[in-house]
Design an enzyme around this catalytic site. Structure first.
Site, PDB file in Angstrom:
ATOM      1  N   TYR A   1      75.634 -41.999  55.919  1.00 25.13           N
ATOM      2  CA  TYR A   1      74.523 -42.834  56.190  1.00 25.13           C
ATOM      3  C   TYR A   1      74.705 -43.935  56.816  1.00 25.13           C
ATOM      4  CZ  TYR A   1      71.023 -39.361  55.177  1.00 25.13           C
ATOM      5  OH  TYR A   1      70.478 -38.042  55.141  1.00 25.13           O
TER       6      TYR A   1
ATOM      7  N   GLU B   1      68.207 -35.730  49.137  1.00 35.19           N
ATOM      8  CA  GLU B   1      69.250 -34.886  49.319  1.00 35.19           C
ATOM      9  C   GLU B   1      70.182 -34.844  48.014  1.00 35.19           C
ATOM     10  OE1 GLU B   1      71.237 -36.512  52.948  1.00 35.19           O
ATOM     11  OE2 GLU B   1      69.405 -35.854  54.068  1.00 35.19           O
TER      12      GLU B   1
ATOM     13  N   GLN C   1      73.421 -22.010  61.181  1.00 36.23           N
ATOM     14  CA  GLN C   1      72.651 -21.398  60.146  1.00 36.23           C
ATOM     15  C   GLN C   1      71.881 -20.267  60.502  1.00 36.23           C
ATOM     16  OE1 GLN C   1      70.538 -25.287  60.305  1.00 36.23           O
ATOM     17  NE2 GLN C   1      71.653 -26.132  58.587  1.00 36.23           N
ATOM     18  N   TYR C   2      71.746 -19.361  59.345  1.00 32.48           N
ATOM     19  CA  TYR C   2      71.362 -17.988  59.660  1.00 32.48           C
ATOM     20  C   TYR C   2      70.397 -17.837  58.444  1.00 32.48           C
ATOM     21  CZ  TYR C   2      74.955 -17.216  63.207  1.00 32.48           C
ATOM     22  OH  TYR C   2      75.859 -17.447  64.209  1.00 32.48           O
TER      23      TYR C   2
ATOM     24  N   THR D   1      64.418 -12.012  61.156  1.00 28.18           N
ATOM     25  CA  THR D   1      65.281 -11.872  60.065  1.00 28.18           C
ATOM     26  C   THR D   1      64.724 -12.367  58.733  1.00 28.18           C
ATOM     27  OG1 THR D   1      66.373 -13.836  60.764  1.00 28.18           O
ATOM     28  CG2 THR D   1      67.386 -11.994  61.219  1.00 28.18           C
ATOM     29  N   PRO D   2      64.003 -13.959  58.765  1.00 22.28           N
ATOM     30  CA  PRO D   2      63.719 -14.122  57.447  1.00 22.28           C
ATOM     31  C   PRO D   2      62.591 -13.550  56.841  1.00 22.28           C
ATOM     32  CG  PRO D   2      63.068 -15.724  59.359  1.00 22.28           C
ATOM     33  CD  PRO D   2      63.841 -14.836  59.768  1.00 22.28           C
TER      34      PRO D   2
ATOM     35  N   PRO E   1      66.851 -27.350  65.686  1.00 24.02           N
ATOM     36  CA  PRO E   1      66.146 -28.641  65.569  1.00 24.02           C
ATOM     37  C   PRO E   1      64.510 -28.330  65.818  1.00 24.02           C
ATOM     38  CG  PRO E   1      68.064 -29.214  66.576  1.00 24.02           C
ATOM     39  CD  PRO E   1      67.900 -27.639  66.537  1.00 24.02           C
TER      40      PRO E   1
END
Length: 408
Positions: free
Chosen positions: A95, A137, A207-208, A279-280, A399
């Protein structure tokens, strides 16, 4: 907390950010990667090339400026981004680097208009906003590690099976290489896959969505092969299709994401999938079959045609497990065989009239996933039918973008 003067200065920059926000974030990323090329091991190069990451960051900065006096209003957006950050391994030490380059980009783009007063105010505001991300996070890393089979960062997984689902989609079944337990996850979550491609200087992260229900012997991701000429987009997906074999290992992060199905609800649930956006929903509908077999369930799958359609046998097989299940296929260019399928719904678009005829219940929970134009069209159709916003759930691949803008 920020004082009144700082808040006033930040809010005064909103009109400037509305005009120059994307220019600032574009300069920011350029400078960031020139000074810290190691960060290219984390960021998605394709989103950079397409400008989506720059636009997403500009929207986030603008929202922070607008709501600087009530930051709780942007916590949902912060949480969404934090899931992405946690799944990429972004940590607190990143950061300050981001802050330094973001402030530098503001100064570079705005020139003399970026007075010391404005830069100091934004430095103070950035510290508060960054700390919100860091805190959220930090908890996400802890939560991911605490779950059964969980872990904090990347972990090596072995490909134990590889199955072609359609002409363009292949599934990979993955187990921890060290023999430990498969992590549990919420239906709809995703993992980050990290690969090293021969001849490439940096690592690649993608990311999948997880495409099976939790509690199985392996995680499953289902990857679409990109067009041959789409080099930046297809670099990772085609590497997985062509080069990764059963027995090979790849690195994964623990499951992440908040686009998940609420299995405590009893309302009718409608899944509307466009292309690989299915997919999800495979994870979600399997979870319904296992935990809520009596729940009223609608599944609308839009594809180019039957050859490009994944999971057809799997979706048809759920008819034996779900008591109130309606499956409907929509094709752009159906073949004669597609038209003769008992679950064929129509040729064309998933529009308002079709949704009304197929479902006809505005109180249902609607889950939508697919390309941005598909999302935009379906969500607009649902709103025209009077479906409340809180009943419309959707996921971006990549995004987030503004669905009101007529650009893909």
């Amino acid at each position: 907390m920020l004082n009144a003067k700082t808040i006033e200065i930040i809010k005064s920059t909103v009109p400037v950010l509305e005009v120059h926000g994307v220019e600032i974030t574009t300069v920011f990323y350029k400078n960031l990667f020139e000074k810290h090329p190691e960060l290219l091991n984390i960021f998605n190069h394709v989103n950079q090339q397409k400008g989506r990451q720059q636009t997403a960051l500009a929207n986030t900065v603008l929202a922070a400026a607008k709501y600087i006096d009530q930051l709780e209003a942007i916590i949902p957006a912060v949480t969404l981004i934090a899931h992405k950050h946690r799944s990429l391994g972004i940590k607190a030490e990143h950061y300050p680097i981001v802050g330094e380059n973001l402030l530098g980009a503001i100064k570079q783009v705005l020139g003399d208009a970026a007075t010391d007063e404005i830069i100091n105010a934004w430095a103070e505001a950035y510290g508060v906003i960054a700390q919100a991300f860091i805190d959220i996070e930090h908890q996400m890393y802890a939560d991911a590690a605490a779950k059964p089979g969980g872990f904090e960062e990347f972990k090596e997984f072995t490909v134990v099976d590889k199955i072609q689902e359609s002409d363009v989609i292949t599934s990979f079944y993955l187990q921890p290489a060290d023999g430990s337990a498969v992590p549990v996850f919420e239906p709809g979550q995703y993992v980050t896959v990290r690969v090293s491609i021969p001849g490439e200087k940096y690592l690649f992260n993608r990311q999948y969505s997880l495409s099976n229900a939790s509690g199985k012997e392996a995680l499953r991701i289902s990857v679409k092969r990109e067009a041959e000429g789409d080099v930046p987009n297809g670099k990772v997906t085609n590497f997985l299709h062509d080069r990764v074999k059963v027995g090979d290992t790849i690195d994964l992060t623990a499951p992440a994401g908040q686009f998940t199905l609420n299995l405590k609800e009893q309302t009718p649930v409608v899944f509307i999938a466009g292309g690989v956006g299915v997919t999800p929903f495979m994870s979600m509908v399997q979870s319904v079959a296992e935990q809520q077999p009596e729940r009223e369930t609608y599944f609308i799958q839009a594809s180019r045609d039957g050859r490009h359609q994944a999971f057809k046998p799997e979706l048809k097989g759920l008819k034996d497990r779900l008591a109130n299940y309606q499956l409907t296929f929509v094709y752009d260019n159906p073949t004669e065989e597609d038209r003769n399928d008992e679950d064929f719904g129509k040729q064309g678009f998933v529009d308002a009239e079709f949704i009304k005829q197929t479902v006809g219940d505005v109180s249902a929970d609607y889950y939508i996933c697919g390309p941005v134009p598909f999302l935009r069209f379906v969500i607009t159709s649902l709103k025209s039918l009077g479906v409340p916003e809180e009943k419309i759930h959707f996921e971006f691949f990549g995004p987030a973008v503004n669905l009101d803008e007529q650009t893909a």
